[in-house]
Design a protein around this motif. Structure first.
Motif, mmCIF file in Angstrom:
data_model
loop_
_atom_site.group_PDB
_atom_site.id
_atom_site.type_symbol
_atom_site.label_atom_id
_atom_site.label_comp_id
_atom_site.label_asym_id
_atom_site.label_seq_id
_atom_site.Cartn_x
_atom_site.Cartn_y
_atom_site.Cartn_z
ATOM 1 N N GLU A 280 -21.133 1.613 -6.122
ATOM 2 C CA GLU A 280 -22.433 1.064 -6.492
ATOM 3 C C GLU A 280 -22.546 1.029 -8.006
ATOM 4 N N ARG A 281 -23.507 0.266 -8.479
ATOM 5 C CA ARG A 281 -23.584 -0.004 -9.915
ATOM 6 C C ARG A 281 -23.664 1.260 -10.762
ATOM 7 N N LEU A 294 -2.258 11.568 -10.520
ATOM 8 C CA LEU A 294 -3.663 11.219 -10.743
ATOM 9 C C LEU A 294 -4.177 10.416 -9.554
ATOM 10 N N ARG A 295 -5.342 10.831 -9.013
ATOM 11 C CA ARG A 295 -5.973 10.085 -7.924
ATOM 12 C C ARG A 295 -7.309 9.537 -8.411
ATOM 13 N N ILE A 296 -7.589 8.273 -8.064
ATOM 14 C CA ILE A 296 -8.827 7.609 -8.450
ATOM 15 C C ILE A 296 -9.616 7.333 -7.182
ATOM 16 N N ASP A 297 -10.889 7.783 -7.150
ATOM 17 C CA ASP A 297 -11.739 7.611 -5.975
ATOM 18 C C ASP A 297 -13.057 6.962 -6.366
ATOM 19 N N ALA A 298 -13.622 6.231 -5.412
ATOM 20 C CA ALA A 298 -14.972 5.686 -5.570
ATOM 21 C C ALA A 298 -15.608 5.573 -4.198
ATOM 22 N N GLY A 299 -16.927 5.704 -4.160
ATOM 23 C CA GLY A 299 -17.645 5.626 -2.892
ATOM 24 C C GLY A 299 -17.836 6.999 -2.289
ATOM 25 N N GLN A 303 -20.390 5.653 3.103
ATOM 26 C CA GLN A 303 -20.418 4.298 2.594
ATOM 27 C C GLN A 303 -18.985 3.862 2.332
ATOM 28 N N ALA A 304 -18.825 2.645 1.774
ATOM 29 C CA ALA A 304 -17.483 2.166 1.467
ATOM 30 C C ALA A 304 -16.794 3.138 0.521
ATOM 31 N N HIS A 305 -15.520 3.330 0.749
ATOM 32 C CA HIS A 305 -14.766 4.275 -0.068
ATOM 33 C C HIS A 305 -13.396 3.683 -0.385
ATOM 34 N N ILE A 321 -13.104 14.862 -12.298
ATOM 35 C CA ILE A 321 -14.105 14.511 -13.299
ATOM 36 C C ILE A 321 -14.556 13.083 -13.058
ATOM 37 N N GLY A 322 -15.876 12.829 -13.188
ATOM 38 C CA GLY A 322 -16.431 11.513 -12.910
ATOM 39 C C GLY A 322 -16.799 10.759 -14.180
ATOM 40 N N PHE A 323 -16.594 9.432 -14.162
ATOM 41 C CA PHE A 323 -16.909 8.589 -15.307
ATOM 42 C C PHE A 323 -17.586 7.301 -14.847
ATOM 43 N N ASN A 324 -18.394 6.737 -15.729
ATOM 44 C CA ASN A 324 -18.864 5.371 -15.538
ATOM 45 C C ASN A 324 -17.631 4.465 -15.606
#
Length: 377
Positions: A280-281, A294-299, A303-305, A321-324
């Motif tokens: 989401e935005r 390194l693993r990159i995750d979103a969602g 919800q969609a992941h 660690i989370g980033f915009n």
């Protein structure tokens, strides 16, 4: 006033000066482009009391005079002219352009009402145009874009001898670059805050032209000085912002880091773009650092992941660690080397991205600091 000029040179000169024409000028004459001929040299200029652009060219068939006309209209006409010599002349209250079979007649504005452009003093120093453009672009991505906070919409220039440092921040990230330059005064110490958009647009145009860009500064009370940029026949001035109360973001740059990951920049950029499609935005993307990579995750779970892994050399304990995602991509786009190092103290403190060699050693000259987004795991 009368002159003849090559259409390409004319279009380039008009486009350069028209850059500072305001969309909604405070006065009608500020929407104008001043054309002035003296001693077979044409000077084109625009000024809105904040930014000025000026260029001087040699012309043929010239007679002295001046005329003020709509800058945007001349710019559109100049871009559309065929590849034939352009004849320009003023008569009464009109300006006439002849090019091939085309004839354009434009109404003139009162030239006597046009403000006098600011002058620039002797330059403090000069820097390679392409290097200057690249350095400005690297920090401009971190500048604020909210005009309600003008202090954060600038790029800070710090001059100390032969070192020119630029930095910009919107409070959520910091871009910092340091380059060498040729100073005229080794003892000079200057700290100025320049509107980022003007500096970026100007440097971006001057960079491909080659040569050097000379920097000049005028004093005054905070927020009242001027920066002058001169490259060959082109000159720009812009009002400086008030640097008082500029946030001390540089103090947040960590001297050491407990966790460091070296990775291939293009691989991470592609992975972040793919994974961020489901975010989401306002949602962060999460980087998980382990000795396995390194693993990159979103969602989220409901919800969609999306998730993707990539190789990385990592020293430290496992962490997430989370980033915009856009802020992260902005920094990665300006690293300027195939590899980079991500340095983290802990997931709740600013992280830093540095360009690196293939062995993971940081390359000095550019740093991008990014505030993390708190995540729940």
């Amino acid at each position: 006033m009368r002159f003849t000029i090559d259409p390409k040179r004319f279009a380039e000169a008009v486009a350069w000066t028209a850059k500072s024409i305001p969309t909604r000028p405070a006065l009608p004459v500020l929407a104008g482009l001043m054309l002035r001929v003296s001693d077979a040299r044409l000077t084109l200029s625009t000024f809105d009391y904040e930014v000025s652009h000026e260029v001087t060219l040699d012309v043929a068939g010239a007679s002295d005079g001046a005329c003020l006309v709509s800058g945007r209209l001349v710019n559109e006409i100049a871009k559309a002219l065929p590849a034939k010599r352009v004849e320009v002349s003023s008569a009464g209250q009109h300006l006439e352009l002849l090019c091939g079979a085309g004839r354009f007649t434009l109404p003139a504005m009162p030239a006597e009402d046009y403000p006098t452009l600011p002058t620039t003093p002797f330059p403090v120093g000069a820097v390679d145009a392409s290097a200057f453009a690249a350095a400005v672009a690297r920090v401009a991505v971190a500048a604020g874009r909210d005009d309600a906070l003008p202090l954060l919409t600038g790029i800070r220039l710090e001059i100390a001898g032969d070192r020119l440092t630029m930095l910009a921040t919107d409070r959520y990230r910091l871009g910092l670059v340091e380059i060498s330059w040729a100073t005229t005064n080794p003892d000079a110490r200057i700290d100025a805050l320049v509107p980022a958009k003007t500096l970026h647009d100007t440097a971006k145009t001057l960079g491909p032209l080659g040569g050097a860009v000379a920097l000049s500064f005028t004093g005054g009370r905070p927020g009242e000085g001027l920066l002058g940029l001169t490259a060959g026949p082109r000159r720009t001035t812009t009002r400086l912002l008030d640097p008082t109360n500029y946030p001390p973001m540089r103090n947040l740059l960590p001297a050491t880091a407990l966790h460091q990951a070296c990775f291939h920049v293009a691989t991470l950029v592609d992975a972040v773009k793919r994974v961020a499609l489901v975010a989401e935005r306002t949602a962060p993307i999460v980087l998980t650092l382990t000795t396995d990579g390194l693993r990159i995750d979103a969602g989220g779970t409901e919800q969609a992941h999306a998730s993707e892994t990539m190789d990385a050399t990592y020293a430290g304990t496992d962490l997430s660690i989370g980033f915009n995602p856009q802020y992260l991509l902005d920094g990665l786009s300006q690293v300027g080397s195939p590899h980079a190092v991500l340095s983290v103290i802990d997931p709740h403190k600013p992280a830093v991205i540095d360009p690196a060699d293939v062995d993971g050693h940081a390359i000095p000259g550019y740093r991008y600091m990014l505030m993390p987004i708190r995540i729940s795991r």
